[in-house]
Design an enzyme around this catalytic site. Structure first.
Site, PDB file in Angstrom:
ATOM      1  N   LYS A  17       0.881  -1.169   0.000  1.00 21.33           N
ATOM      2  CA  LYS A  17       0.000   0.000   0.000  1.00 21.33           C
ATOM      3  C   LYS A  17       0.915   1.213   0.000  1.00 21.33           C
ATOM      4  O   LYS A  17       1.585   1.487   0.992  1.00 21.33           O
ATOM      5  CB  LYS A  17      -0.910  -0.002   1.233  1.00 21.33           C
ATOM      6  CG  LYS A  17      -1.703   1.295   1.370  1.00 21.33           C
ATOM      7  CD  LYS A  17      -2.585   1.318   2.608  1.00 21.33           C
ATOM      8  CE  LYS A  17      -2.984   2.756   2.909  1.00 21.33           C
ATOM      9  NZ  LYS A  17      -3.876   2.854   4.076  1.00 21.33           N
ATOM     10  N   GLY A  29      -8.519   9.136   9.087  1.00 19.49           N
ATOM     11  CA  GLY A  29      -8.887   9.246  10.497  1.00 19.49           C
ATOM     12  C   GLY A  29      -9.914  10.310  10.813  1.00 19.49           C
ATOM     13  O   GLY A  29     -10.253  10.517  11.980  1.00 19.49           O
ATOM     14  N   ALA A  69      -9.623   5.421   3.582  1.00 19.33           N
ATOM     15  CA  ALA A  69      -9.506   6.629   4.413  1.00 19.33           C
ATOM     16  C   ALA A  69     -10.751   7.491   4.413  1.00 19.33           C
ATOM     17  O   ALA A  69     -11.373   7.720   3.389  1.00 19.33           O
ATOM     18  CB  ALA A  69      -8.318   7.493   3.988  1.00 19.33           C
ATOM     19  N   GLY A  70     -11.087   7.939   5.615  1.00 19.18           N
ATOM     20  CA  GLY A  70     -12.157   8.921   5.795  1.00 19.18           C
ATOM     21  C   GLY A  70     -13.496   8.369   6.214  1.00 19.18           C
ATOM     22  O   GLY A  70     -14.405   9.105   6.577  1.00 19.18           O
TER      23      GLY A  70
END
EC number: 2.8.1.10
Lengths: 257, 65
Positions: A96, A157, A184-185
Site C-alpha cells: 500500500k 482518520g 480513508a475517511g
C-alpha cells in the site's frame, strides 16, 4: 469477489491493525470483520526489542493476508525503501503505497505517488496506491502499472465520510474494470454502505473500527454494511423523485362516500 | 567505528551487518535492514561489510492502517 492482482478476495473489507486498545481486541475485530486482508507497517526496532516479533506472531496466527504500507513516508525515496524492507519481512509483493504531501490533511503527494508507483512496479511490486479522487492522477497510476486504485473519501482518520460523491461516482464510471477500494475517511457503517452502493469493490478501514467503544462489534457492523451496499448496487436502486408515488395500487379501491 | 543506528550514534566494532545485529541483540526473522538508504536482505547481512559513519536502519513489523 474482486481480484487484486490476480488474487481472489473473500471479503470486501480490508482492515487496518493500528490503534486498538489491545492485541486481543485487534484479533477479535479481525475475526468478526471476516476480512482476509489486514494492513501492517514497519517501524524502528529498539536493540534487544521484541515488540515487532509479538505483533508479527499475532498476524501469522490470524491467518490473513497482509498488505504492508508505507505510512508516514513523505518522499519517494523513503517510500520505495520502506516498500523493499516490507517485502523482505512480509514476503509479499503487495504494497500500500502512501506518499504523504500535506501535514494537516495527510493528503497524498500524487506526483510522488505516481513516480513511486512506477519505480515499484518496475521492481515487481503490486502497488495499491493511496490516492485522491483525481481522474488524471488515477490514469497516470494505471499507466505506471497499478492494477488497483485506492482513493480517499475524506482525510485519514477524520471519520467525515464521503466528501465528494460526484468525484467518487466519476471515478467508478471512468474505470469500470479497475478494482477500486475506498481508503480513508470512513467513520460509520452507513458511509461504507454509501460508497459500496456507488459500485466500489471494497473499503479499507482502521480508525472507524479501532476507535469505536467496542471495536469487534463495530467490525461486524461494517462487514454487514459493506455487504448491504454491495448487494444494493447489484440489485439496482431507484432514483429519487420530487413527487410522491403511491406504493399501494389505487385501482379497485372501495369508494365509501 | 562510529555508526548511526536508527538515528542514534553508536561506537561499536562490527565487520558485518550480521555481526552488528548480533552484538546489539537484534534477533528474529521479522527484522528488515538497510544501510545508507539501501535494502540489505536477510540473506545478505553476513556479507554486508560496514564502514565508519554508515547509517543503519533496523525495522520491525508494527500496527498500521
Amino acid at each position: 469477489m474482486p481480484l487484486f492482482y490476480g488474487t481472489e478476495i473473500r471479503s470486501r473489507l480490508l482492515l487496518g491493525t493500528a490503534r486498538y486498545p489491545s492485541p486481543a481486541v485487534l484479533a477479535e475485530a479481525v475475526r468478526r470483520s471476516r476480512t482476509d486482508i489486514v494492513t501492517v507497517s514497519l517501524r524502528r526496532e529498539t536493540a534487544g526489542g521484541r515488540q515487532g516479533g509479538a505483533f508479527f506472531e499475532l498476524i501469522r496466527e490470524l491467518g490473513v493476508r497482509v498488505l504492508p504500507n508505507t505510512a508516514g513516508c513523505h518522499s519517494v525515496a523513503e517510500a520505495v525503501l520502506t516498500a523493499k524492507m516490507a517485502r523482505d519481512v512480509f514476503e509479499t509483493d503487495w504494497i500500500k503505497l502512501e506518499v504523504i504531501g500535506h501535514q494537516d490533511t495527510l493528503q497524498p503527494d500524487v506526483f510522488g505517488l505516481v513516480e513511486g508507483a512506477g519505480i515499484l512496479t518496475g521492481e515487481g511490486f503490486e502497488v495499491f496506491p493511496y490516492t485522491t479522487d483525481d481522474l488524471v492522477v488515477a490514469e497516470r497510476l494505471l499507466e505506471a502499472g497499478c492494477k488497483v486504485l485506492m482513493p480517499w473519501c475524506a482525510p485519514i482518520g477524520s471519520a467525515m465520510g464521503p466528501q465528494n460523491m460526484q468525484g467518487l461516482r466519476a471515478m467508478r464510471a471512468e474505470f469500470p474494470d479497475v478494482p477500486l477500494i475506498v481508503d480513508a475517511g470512513i467513520g460509520r457503517p452507513s458511509h461504507a454502505t454509501t460508497v459500496m452502493e456507488l459500485g466500489y469493490d471494497a473499503v479499507l478501514l482502521n480508525t472507524a473500527v479501532a476507535g469505536a467503544a467496542d471495536p469487534a462489534a463495530m467490525a461486524e457492523a461494517f462487514a454487514m454494511a459493506i455487504d448491504a451496499g454491495y448487494a444494493a448496487h447489484g440489485a439496482g436502486m431507484l432514483e429519487p423523485r420530487d413527487m410522491a408515488v403511491p406504493s399501494t395500487p389505487v385501482i379497485g379501491k372501495a369508494v365509501f362516500s | 567505528m562510529k555508526l548511526t543506528i536508527n538515528g542514534e550514534e553508536h561506537e561499536v566494532q562490527a565487520d558485518t551487518l550480521a555481526e552488528l545485529l548480533q552484538y546489539l541483540e537484534f534477533e528474529g526473522d521479522w527484522l528488515a535492514t538497510a544501510v545508507n538508504g539501501e535494502l540489505v536482505q536477510k540473506a545478505e547481512r553476513a556479507d554486508r561489510r560496514l564502514q565508519d559513519s554508515d547509517r543503519i536502519e533496523v525495522l520491525s513489523p508494527m500496527q498500521g492502517g
